[in-house]
Design an enzyme around this catalytic site. Structure first.
Site, PDB file in Angstrom:
ATOM      1  N   SER A  35       1.004  -1.155  -0.132  1.00  0.00           N
ATOM      2  CA  SER A  35      -0.075  -0.241  -0.016  1.00  0.00           C
ATOM      3  C   SER A  35       0.769   1.406   0.189  1.00  0.00           C
ATOM      4  O   SER A  35       0.343   2.123  -0.340  1.00  0.00           O
ATOM      5  CB  SER A  35      -0.859   0.097   1.363  1.00  0.00           C
ATOM      6  OG  SER A  35      -0.284  -0.480   2.243  1.00  0.00           O
ATOM      7  N   ARG A  58      -2.933  -3.450   5.167  1.00  0.00           N
ATOM      8  CA  ARG A  58      -4.007  -3.278   6.015  1.00  0.00           C
ATOM      9  C   ARG A  58      -5.102  -2.055   5.512  1.00  0.00           C
ATOM     10  O   ARG A  58      -6.188  -2.129   5.402  1.00  0.00           O
ATOM     11  CB  ARG A  58      -3.676  -2.569   7.326  1.00  0.00           C
ATOM     12  CG  ARG A  58      -3.030  -3.997   8.063  1.00  0.00           C
ATOM     13  CD  ARG A  58      -2.343  -3.161   9.430  1.00  0.00           C
ATOM     14  NE  ARG A  58      -1.274  -2.236   9.189  1.00  0.00           N
ATOM     15  CZ  ARG A  58      -0.558  -1.404   9.980  1.00  0.00           C
ATOM     16  NH1 ARG A  58      -0.671  -1.632  11.268  1.00  0.00           N
ATOM     17  NH2 ARG A  58       0.430  -0.661   9.569  1.00  0.00           N
ATOM     18  N   ASP A  83      -4.263  -7.613   8.479  1.00  0.00           N
ATOM     19  CA  ASP A  83      -3.265  -7.087   9.307  1.00  0.00           C
ATOM     20  C   ASP A  83      -2.464  -8.271   9.553  1.00  0.00           C
ATOM     21  O   ASP A  83      -2.699  -9.353  10.365  1.00  0.00           O
ATOM     22  CB  ASP A  83      -4.114  -6.779  10.498  1.00  0.00           C
ATOM     23  CG  ASP A  83      -3.286  -6.204  11.652  1.00  0.00           C
ATOM     24  OD1 ASP A  83      -1.835  -6.305  11.382  1.00  0.00           O
ATOM     25  OD2 ASP A  83      -3.611  -5.667  12.649  1.00  0.00           O
ATOM     26  N   LEU A  84      -1.334  -8.382   9.227  1.00  0.00           N
ATOM     27  CA  LEU A  84      -0.284  -9.611   9.450  1.00  0.00           C
ATOM     28  C   LEU A  84       0.246  -9.490  10.567  1.00  0.00           C
ATOM     29  O   LEU A  84       1.104 -10.528  11.099  1.00  0.00           O
ATOM     30  CB  LEU A  84       0.624  -9.531   8.357  1.00  0.00           C
ATOM     31  CG  LEU A  84       0.431  -9.425   6.848  1.00  0.00           C
ATOM     32  CD1 LEU A  84       1.169  -9.398   5.515  1.00  0.00           C
ATOM     33  CD2 LEU A  84      -0.624 -10.799   6.580  1.00  0.00           C
ATOM     34  N   ASN A 110       7.665  -8.117   1.786  1.00  0.00           N
ATOM     35  CA  ASN A 110       8.056  -6.693   1.923  1.00  0.00           C
ATOM     36  C   ASN A 110       7.535  -5.979   3.133  1.00  0.00           C
ATOM     37  O   ASN A 110       7.999  -5.129   3.668  1.00  0.00           O
ATOM     38  CB  ASN A 110       7.724  -6.018   0.790  1.00  0.00           C
ATOM     39  CG  ASN A 110       7.959  -4.573   0.550  1.00  0.00           C
ATOM     40  OD1 ASN A 110       8.913  -3.853   0.769  1.00  0.00           O
ATOM     41  ND2 ASN A 110       7.005  -3.749   0.904  1.00  0.00           N
ATOM     42  N   TYR A 177      13.725  -4.134  15.768  1.00  0.00           N
ATOM     43  CA  TYR A 177      13.868  -4.029  14.504  1.00  0.00           C
ATOM     44  C   TYR A 177      14.959  -5.104  13.928  1.00  0.00           C
ATOM     45  O   TYR A 177      14.864  -5.995  13.408  1.00  0.00           O
ATOM     46  CB  TYR A 177      14.168  -2.817  13.679  1.00  0.00           C
ATOM     47  CG  TYR A 177      14.015  -2.731  12.419  1.00  0.00           C
ATOM     48  CD1 TYR A 177      12.886  -3.076  11.624  1.00  0.00           C
ATOM     49  CD2 TYR A 177      15.245  -2.590  11.472  1.00  0.00           C
ATOM     50  CE1 TYR A 177      12.991  -3.065  10.047  1.00  0.00           C
ATOM     51  CE2 TYR A 177      15.084  -2.470   9.960  1.00  0.00           C
ATOM     52  CZ  TYR A 177      13.950  -2.710   9.497  1.00  0.00           C
ATOM     53  OH  TYR A 177      14.086  -2.930   7.968  1.00  0.00           O
ATOM     54  N   LYS A 181      14.466  -8.713  11.861  1.00  0.00           N
ATOM     55  CA  LYS A 181      14.876  -8.814  10.359  1.00  0.00           C
ATOM     56  C   LYS A 181      15.949  -9.963  10.391  1.00  0.00           C
ATOM     57  O   LYS A 181      15.924 -10.490   9.492  1.00  0.00           O
ATOM     58  CB  LYS A 181      15.359  -7.660   9.847  1.00  0.00           C
ATOM     59  CG  LYS A 181      14.375  -6.405   9.792  1.00  0.00           C
ATOM     60  CD  LYS A 181      13.431  -6.799   8.841  1.00  0.00           C
ATOM     61  CE  LYS A 181      13.445  -6.214   7.532  1.00  0.00           C
ATOM     62  NZ  LYS A 181      12.358  -6.508   6.697  1.00  0.00           N
ATOM     63  N   VAL A 210      16.112   4.052   3.055  1.00  0.00           N
ATOM     64  CA  VAL A 210      15.090   4.206   2.015  1.00  0.00           C
ATOM     65  C   VAL A 210      13.996   5.477   2.358  1.00  0.00           C
ATOM     66  O   VAL A 210      13.432   5.258   3.509  1.00  0.00           O
ATOM     67  CB  VAL A 210      14.218   3.124   1.559  1.00  0.00           C
ATOM     68  CG1 VAL A 210      13.525   3.628   0.104  1.00  0.00           C
ATOM     69  CG2 VAL A 210      15.392   1.971   1.038  1.00  0.00           C
ATOM     70  N   THR A 212      10.906   6.424   2.880  1.00  0.00           N
ATOM     71  CA  THR A 212       9.620   6.288   2.864  1.00  0.00           C
ATOM     72  C   THR A 212       8.923   6.777   4.190  1.00  0.00           C
ATOM     73  O   THR A 212       9.694   7.101   5.059  1.00  0.00           O
ATOM     74  CB  THR A 212       9.347   4.643   2.644  1.00  0.00           C
ATOM     75  OG1 THR A 212      10.121   4.103   3.931  1.00  0.00           O
ATOM     76  CG2 THR A 212       9.951   3.836   1.538  1.00  0.00           C
TER      77      THR A 212
HETATM   78  N1  LIG Z   1      12.807   2.456   4.699  1.00  0.00           N
HETATM   79  C1  LIG Z   1      13.816   1.982   4.962  1.00  0.00           C
HETATM   80  O1  LIG Z   1      14.751   2.798   5.373  1.00  0.00           O
HETATM   81  C2  LIG Z   1      14.072   0.636   4.853  1.00  0.00           C
HETATM   82  C3  LIG Z   1      15.498   0.011   5.029  1.00  0.00           C
HETATM   83  C4  LIG Z   1      15.806  -1.374   4.982  1.00  0.00           C
HETATM   84  C5  LIG Z   1      14.819  -2.268   4.448  1.00  0.00           C
HETATM   85  N2  LIG Z   1      13.307  -1.814   4.489  1.00  0.00           N
HETATM   86  C6  LIG Z   1      12.381  -2.685   4.446  1.00  0.00           C
HETATM   87  O2  LIG Z   1      11.620  -2.562   3.301  1.00  0.00           O
HETATM   88  C7  LIG Z   1      10.544  -3.103   3.665  1.00  0.00           C
HETATM   89  C8  LIG Z   1       9.218  -2.068   3.383  1.00  0.00           C
HETATM   90  O3  LIG Z   1       9.290  -0.845   3.951  1.00  0.00           O
HETATM   91  P1  LIG Z   1       8.981   0.742   3.574  1.00  0.00           P
HETATM   92  O4  LIG Z   1      10.238   1.464   3.707  1.00  0.00           O
HETATM   93  O5  LIG Z   1       8.375   0.533   2.393  1.00  0.00           O
HETATM   94  O6  LIG Z   1       7.889   1.113   4.673  1.00  0.00           O
HETATM   95  P2  LIG Z   1       6.394   1.756   4.632  1.00  0.00           P
HETATM   96  O7  LIG Z   1       6.577   2.712   3.622  1.00  0.00           O
HETATM   97  O8  LIG Z   1       6.340   1.991   6.201  1.00  0.00           O
HETATM   98  O9  LIG Z   1       5.471   0.469   4.150  1.00  0.00           O
HETATM   99  C9  LIG Z   1       5.353  -0.537   4.889  1.00  0.00           C
HETATM  100  C10 LIG Z   1       4.371  -1.480   4.317  1.00  0.00           C
HETATM  101  O10 LIG Z   1       3.993  -2.558   5.117  1.00  0.00           O
HETATM  102  C11 LIG Z   1       2.553  -2.623   5.483  1.00  0.00           C
HETATM  103  N3  LIG Z   1       2.317  -2.913   6.747  1.00  0.00           N
HETATM  104  C12 LIG Z   1       2.770  -2.493   7.795  1.00  0.00           C
HETATM  105  N4  LIG Z   1       2.404  -3.139   8.872  1.00  0.00           N
HETATM  106  C13 LIG Z   1       1.466  -4.099   8.608  1.00  0.00           C
HETATM  107  C14 LIG Z   1       0.502  -5.004   8.949  1.00  0.00           C
HETATM  108  N5  LIG Z   1       0.497  -5.230  10.262  1.00  0.00           N
HETATM  109  N6  LIG Z   1      -0.118  -5.827   8.117  1.00  0.00           N
HETATM  110  C15 LIG Z   1       0.126  -5.759   7.068  1.00  0.00           C
HETATM  111  N7  LIG Z   1       0.749  -4.836   6.137  1.00  0.00           N
HETATM  112  C16 LIG Z   1       1.565  -4.157   7.159  1.00  0.00           C
HETATM  113  C17 LIG Z   1       1.954  -1.268   5.355  1.00  0.00           C
HETATM  114  O11 LIG Z   1       0.886  -1.190   4.761  1.00  0.00           O
HETATM  115  P3  LIG Z   1      -0.494  -0.940   5.880  1.00  0.00           P
HETATM  116  O12 LIG Z   1      -0.131   0.146   6.920  1.00  0.00           O
HETATM  117  O13 LIG Z   1      -1.641  -0.313   5.023  1.00  0.00           O
HETATM  118  O14 LIG Z   1      -0.783  -1.928   6.519  1.00  0.00           O
HETATM  119  C18 LIG Z   1       2.871  -0.729   4.003  1.00  0.00           C
HETATM  120  O15 LIG Z   1       2.486  -1.078   2.619  1.00  0.00           O
HETATM  121  C19 LIG Z   1      10.318  -3.648   4.995  1.00  0.00           C
HETATM  122  O16 LIG Z   1      10.379  -4.897   5.185  1.00  0.00           O
HETATM  123  C20 LIG Z   1      11.429  -2.725   5.556  1.00  0.00           C
HETATM  124  O17 LIG Z   1      12.071  -3.584   6.819  1.00  0.00           O
HETATM  125  C21 LIG Z   1      13.001  -0.413   4.533  1.00  0.00           C
END
Ligand SMILES: NC(=O)c1ccc[n+]([C@@H]2O[C@H](COP(=O)([O-])OP(=O)(O)OC[C@H]3O[C@@H](n4cnc5c(N)ncnc54)[C@H](OP(=O)(O)O)[C@@H]3O)[C@@H](O)[C@H]2O)c1
Length: 278
Positions: A35, A58, A83-84, A110, A177, A181, A210, A212
């Protein structure tokens, strides 16, 4: 300065459309956490290649918004609102995934939650650990155990969207975290050879910071160099097309080497309260 660092640390990568099209078109691709952020960008990227995307998260309205764009770009889209954190909702998701008409070709794990909090501030927050563990570790394990036979049928691929932290010495304040992970990464890597035997390929991307919504709660990060989510999505797509099992940023060799040799220093020199070293 930040822009120059971003240019050097996260050089722009492009996609080979022909190769990606060969790899993904007509395939069924499941993305958890589709999302927002990296998952959303991945969905939009793949939608240009006539795929069937199955998007899980979610926030229903946001999934519908992404699905609309996916369909406009000529792909098929199914959304699963779940909701995972909840084992029962993961179970329901599994049932829906098992009913997909053409099985699953690519599963992208992801969805994730990040928390940065000191030990002192965590003393009454055990739920930080159960939640990160539930989403970053146990939910993808539960999903993958159930769909491994489905992936085996299509000789599919699994992508683990991980973090560079997993490869480095554990950083203060990242306990919840990093532990969750790392747990998933270990579980994932433990299975690689058995999956290979079934014709399934497992691949991991160790991402740096990243830009986000995940990093928004930490004000410091607004000034740090970070990769764009679109660029993270392209790197994941390139990993799917490549023969590599894993990938990370070119410069990760330096902190990884430091982590290999620097454990004594890291655990004995107080970087947080430098005055304690005297
Ligand atoms: N951003 C970084 O700096 C970074 C760095 C290294 C690795 N990562 C990894 O990249 C992946 C994506 O992260 P992102 O940066 O894109 O984060 P994000 O923008 O916060 O997105 C997280 C996603 O996970 C979903 N999510 C969160 N809680 C959930 C739940 N309980 N059930 C189902 N879905 C859920 C959220 O959707 P809803 O809220 O709609 O559920 C959203 O689509 C993650 O695994 C993260 O560990 C991120």
């Amino acid at each position: 300065m930040k822009k120059i660092l971003e240019y050097l640390l996260f050089p722009t990568v492009t996609i080979n459309s022909k190769t990606l099209s060969k790899e993904v078109s007509t395939k069924t691709i499941v993305i958890t956490g589709a999302s927002y952020g990296i998952g959303e960008e991945l969905s939009l990227l793949f939608s240009n290649y006539k795929v069937h995307l199955v998007l899980i998260a979610r926030t229903k309205e946001k999934l519908e918004e992404v699905a609309k764009k996916v369909i406009q770009n000529g792909s098929k889209c199914t959304i699963i609102t779940a909701d995972l954190y909840q084992e029962t909702e993961v179970e329901k998701t599994i049932q829906s995934l098992k009913e997909l008409p053409n099985g699953i070709d690519i599963f992208i794990s992801n969805a994730g939650k990040s928390i940065t909090r000191s030990l002192e501030k965590s003393l009454y927050r055990y739920h930080d650990f159960t939640r990160t563990n539930a989403l970053n570790y146990l939910a993808p394990v539960q999903l993958l155990l159930a769909i491994t036979p489905v992936l085996e049928k299509n000789k599919g691929k699994i992508i683990n969207v991980s973090a560079i932290n997993v490869l480095l010495l554990p950083a203060p304040k990242w306990a919840a975290y990093q532990a969750s992970k790392t747990a998933f990464d270990q579980w994932f890597r433990t299975n690689l050879l058995e999956w290979k035997h079934m014709g399934i390929k497992g691949k991991t991307i160790y991402l740096p910071l990243v830009r986000t919504k995940m990093i928004l709660p930490n004000e410091n990060y607004t000034n740090y160099p970070a990769m764009l989510p679109q660029q993270a999505a392209i790197r994941i797509a390139n990993l799917i097309c490549s023969t590599k099992n894993h990938t990370s940023s070119w410069w990760s060799i330096f902190p990884r080497t430091g982590s290999f040799f620097g454990r004594y220093l890291w655990e004995n020199v107080d970087f947080i309260h430098p005055k304690n070293n005297s």
